[in-house]
Write a protein that holds these residues in place. Structure first.
Motif, short mmCIF file in Angstrom:
data_model
loop_
_atom_site.label_atom_id
_atom_site.label_comp_id
_atom_site.label_asym_id
_atom_site.label_seq_id
_atom_site.Cartn_x
_atom_site.Cartn_y
_atom_site.Cartn_z
N ALA A 168 37.95 39.77 26.15
CA ALA A 168 37.89 41.22 26.29
C ALA A 168 37.42 41.38 27.87
O ALA A 168 38.25 42.39 28.57
N THR A 169 36.51 40.66 28.42
CA THR A 169 36.19 40.69 29.66
C THR A 169 37.36 40.39 30.75
O THR A 169 37.69 41.23 31.66
N VAL A 170 38.01 39.30 30.46
CA VAL A 170 39.20 39.17 31.12
C VAL A 170 40.14 40.20 31.04
O VAL A 170 40.82 40.63 32.17
N ASN A 171 40.29 40.69 30.20
CA ASN A 171 41.41 41.67 29.86
C ASN A 171 40.96 42.81 30.62
O ASN A 171 41.75 43.78 31.16
N LEU A 172 39.72 43.35 30.77
CA LEU A 172 39.14 44.38 31.53
C LEU A 172 39.54 44.11 32.96
O LEU A 172 39.82 45.06 33.78
N LEU A 173 39.30 42.75 33.51
CA LEU A 173 39.52 42.68 34.76
C LEU A 173 40.75 42.74 35.27
O LEU A 173 41.36 43.17 36.15
N GLN A 174 41.91 42.47 34.33
CA GLN A 174 43.08 42.29 34.60
C GLN A 174 43.67 44.05 34.67
O GLN A 174 44.41 44.38 35.51
N ALA A 175 42.87 44.84 33.56
CA ALA A 175 43.42 46.39 33.71
C ALA A 175 42.83 46.73 34.78
O ALA A 175 43.67 47.80 35.44
N GLN A 176 41.60 46.32 35.10
CA GLN A 176 41.30 47.08 36.55
C GLN A 176 42.06 46.75 37.68
O GLN A 176 42.21 47.54 38.67
N ASN A 177 42.52 45.60 37.80
CA ASN A 177 43.27 45.14 39.00
C ASN A 177 44.94 46.05 38.80
O ASN A 177 45.27 46.27 39.86
N ASN A 178 45.19 46.02 37.79
CA ASN A 178 46.57 46.81 37.29
C ASN A 178 46.17 48.18 37.92
O ASN A 178 47.24 48.75 38.60
N ALA A 179 45.05 48.81 37.65
CA ALA A 179 44.99 50.07 38.30
C ALA A 179 44.85 50.36 39.45
O ALA A 179 45.33 51.38 40.23
N GLU A 180 44.23 49.22 40.13
CA GLU A 180 44.01 49.20 41.71
C GLU A 180 45.41 49.16 42.25
O GLU A 180 45.99 50.08 42.99
N ILE A 181 46.41 48.39 41.88
CA ILE A 181 47.63 48.32 42.18
C ILE A 181 48.53 49.62 42.11
O ILE A 181 49.26 50.09 42.81
N ALA A 182 48.27 50.05 40.80
CA ALA A 182 49.02 51.20 40.51
C ALA A 182 48.69 52.40 41.41
O ALA A 182 49.50 53.30 42.01
N HIS A 183 47.48 52.40 41.73
CA HIS A 183 47.12 53.83 42.55
C HIS A 183 47.49 53.40 44.07
O HIS A 183 47.74 54.45 44.97
N THR A 184 47.44 52.07 44.64
CA THR A 184 48.06 51.79 45.87
C THR A 184 49.62 52.05 45.88
O THR A 184 50.04 52.62 46.76
N GLN A 185 50.14 51.92 44.67
CA GLN A 185 51.66 52.08 44.70
C GLN A 185 51.94 53.66 44.92
O GLN A 185 52.87 54.38 45.51
N LEU A 186 51.09 54.53 44.09
CA LEU A 186 51.07 55.91 44.30
C LEU A 186 50.73 56.52 45.76
O LEU A 186 51.55 57.56 46.30
N ARG A 187 49.84 55.95 46.30
CA ARG A 187 49.65 56.18 47.94
C ARG A 187 50.98 55.93 48.65
O ARG A 187 51.56 56.83 49.61
N ASN A 188 51.44 54.73 48.33
CA ASN A 188 52.64 54.48 49.10
C ASN A 188 54.01 55.30 48.75
O ASN A 188 54.57 55.67 49.88
N ALA A 189 53.91 55.74 47.35
CA ALA A 189 55.00 56.85 47.04
C ALA A 189 54.79 58.20 47.84
O ALA A 189 55.80 58.87 48.13
N MET A 190 53.48 58.56 48.11
CA MET A 190 53.37 59.72 48.79
C MET A 190 53.25 59.75 50.23
O MET A 190 53.06 60.69 50.92
N GLY A 191 53.33 58.32 50.75
CA GLY A 191 53.46 58.32 52.26
C GLY A 191 52.19 58.45 52.97
O GLY A 191 51.93 58.61 54.19
N ILE A 192 50.99 58.01 52.17
CA ILE A 192 49.78 58.17 52.96
C ILE A 192 49.09 56.61 52.78
O ILE A 192 49.49 55.94 52.02
N SER A 193 47.98 56.50 53.84
CA SER A 193 47.30 54.90 53.67
C SER A 193 46.21 55.25 53.03
O SER A 193 45.91 56.21 52.39
N GLY A 194 45.35 54.21 53.31
CA GLY A 194 43.90 54.38 52.63
C GLY A 194 43.85 53.08 51.67
O GLY A 194 44.60 52.72 50.86
N THR A 195 42.38 53.16 50.92
CA THR A 195 42.20 52.37 49.70
C THR A 195 41.45 53.08 48.85
O THR A 195 40.88 54.26 48.96
N GLY A 196 41.47 52.46 47.51
CA GLY A 196 40.51 52.99 46.63
C GLY A 196 41.39 53.84 45.63
O GLY A 196 42.59 54.17 45.66
#
Length: 475
Positions: A217-245
């Protein structure tokens, strides 16, 4: 006095610095203005203001507009004034005969200054239709660029919606994984207690199984958190903005059977059977999609290109009018010292060019056939997008209620298994099995929720109505 003088420019700079800092903060965190979580509408607005694709599309349109102006200029006469100034100094020696018969050489020089004013006018009266075809092609290019800009805008909106709902989906799956970890930890603690020497009601081997479940379950959580970080980065890219988090995003309400679709098509609702709805949806898409309209214009422009190529295989007649006036700039600028007028007719025929002109015609015709075939293929692709989005939307809509019922049953099953384990009447395997079923039910419910909104946005985009996306999607 000097202090006041020094403070004035400093005070003038402070608002600029503050504005730049605010802009940088907005770039890093678009919802930092205090308006709360970012809605889909706000994300789309940010993308429309910042996405470089739109800047490039606007530049392409401007370039096409200037080319059209350039082509229209060929219908107008050209007037070219000129002024020529020349100062020439000639030097040498002259022989001077003295009275006693002696010849003496003396230096000599002469300066000649000339000024000339001239104005010329030329106008093409006839060019066998080449000018008209060039103007038509330039207009078609501008229209295609305008439609391309509209299509880019709709693509940007659709991409933002996809990325937004995917970010919300991954955030929800992080919460599911975190709940899974918490339940697995609770189960592990309970089994360790029951397997302890002081209690001894559970075999010690069950501890290993519970630990494995917790670690997985802990491994699944780490994978889910990484997927969320990538998804937010993709959203920033779609919006045309930079930044992290991660961005703070506004949640969407769970859809119900009464939730309407975002797109509007006469005679079509989510309750319309697919055999009646799909043909109407496809007709709507093919009539409104700017990319299809752009391809249709490109096909028409291809026909114009063929006609231009055919001109090069025929006799071409050009008729030009010209006039020139030359003035006496040195003495009397109003006095004409020379002028000319001419009517020039030039007839050419490509008697032999090694087949280059004919080959150019055939190449243009082949390119035109390719453009028409690509247009037909594009229409078929759009029809496929529309039908897939419609069916996915319908499937997601009806599956939401089923996943909610399955989730409720899985929760009851997990609660019953956990209570039985506490009372010593259940087993570790039953609890872990119930927990696995609960996690899957939670995942299915999350997927159904965001599948609905994603399919709805994709259907709206595929119908050429992307500007409607985000108007009422978030709470």
């Amino acid at each position: 006095m000097s202090l006041r003088v020094a403070l004035v420019p400093l005070l003038a700079i402070l608002p600029i610095v503050a504005a730049q800092a605010q802009e940088a903060a907005l770039e890093a965190n678009p919802q930092s203005s205090g308006a709360g979580p970012m809605t889909l509408s706000a994300a789309i607005t940010t993308a429309l203001n910042r996405q470089p694709q739109l800047v490039a599309a606007a530049a392409s349109k401007e370039s096409a507009a200037q080319r059209l102006k350039q082509t229209k200029a060929s219908y107008l006469p050209t007037v070219t004034p000129s002024y020529n100034f020349q100062n020439q100094y000639t030097f040498g020696k002259v022989q001077v005969f003295q009275g006693n018969g002696v010849v003496t050489e003396l230096p000599s020089g002469k300066t000649v200054t000339t000024r000339q004013e001239q104005i010329s006018l030329s106008y093409r009266v006839f060019d066998s239709g080449r000018r008209d075809l060039n103007a038509k092609q330039a207009k078609q290019s501008l229209t295609a660029s305008e439609l391309g800009e509209q299509n880019t805008r709709q693509s940007v909106i659709g991409n933002v919606a996809d990325a937004y709902f995917n970010a919300l989906r991954t955030d929800a799956l992080v919460r599911v994984s975190q709940a899974q970890v918490d339940r697995a930890k609770t189960t592990l603690d309970q089994i360790r207690f029951q397997a302890s020497d002081a209690v001894g009601t559970t075999p010690k081997k069950d501890v290993f199984q519970a630990e494995a479940d917790y670690l997985n379950a802990t491994v699944n959580l780490l994978q889910a958190q990484n997927n969320a970080e990538i998804a937010h980065t993709q959203l920033r890219n779609a919006m045309g903005i930079s930044g992290t988090g991660k961005l703070a995003l506004a949640e969407v309400p769970p859809p119900t059977l009464a939730t309407p679709m975002t797109a509007t098509v006469p005679g079509v609702t989510l309750d319309t059977p697919s055999p009646q709805a799909i043909p109407k949806l496809i007709t709507e898409a093919q009539a409104n999609r700017p990319d299809i309209q752009q391809s249709e214009v490109n096909a028409a422009a291809g026909e114009t290109t063929v006609k231009l190529a055919q001109l090069n295989t025929r006799p071409n007649l050009n008729v030009d009018l010209s006039a020139g006036y030359q003035l006496d700039a040195a003495n009397d600028p109003t006095r004409q010292i020379g002028n000319n007028r001419a009517v020039v007719a030039n007839l050419t025929y490509p008697l032999y060019d090694g087949g280059a002109s004919r080959a150019n015609v055939h190449a243009s015709e082949a390119s035109q056939r390719s453009t028409v075939a690509q247009l037909e293929n594009q229409k078929q692709t759009v029809a496929l997008e529309v039908e897939q989005s419609w069916r996915n939307l319908g499937q997601a809509r009806v599956s939401i209620a089923a996943t909610e019922s399955a989730l409720a049953a899985a929760r009851k099953n997990y609660e019953a298994a956990s209570e039985a384990l506490k009372l010593g009447a259940g087993s570790t395997v039953e609890v872990i099995t119930a927990q696995t079923a609960l996690v899957q039910a939670e995942i299915n419910n999350v997927q159904a929720l965001y599948n609905f909104y994603t399919a709805d946005a994709r259907l709206t985009r595929s119908l050429g109505q992307a500007d409607r996306i985000g108007r009422a999607a978030t709470k």
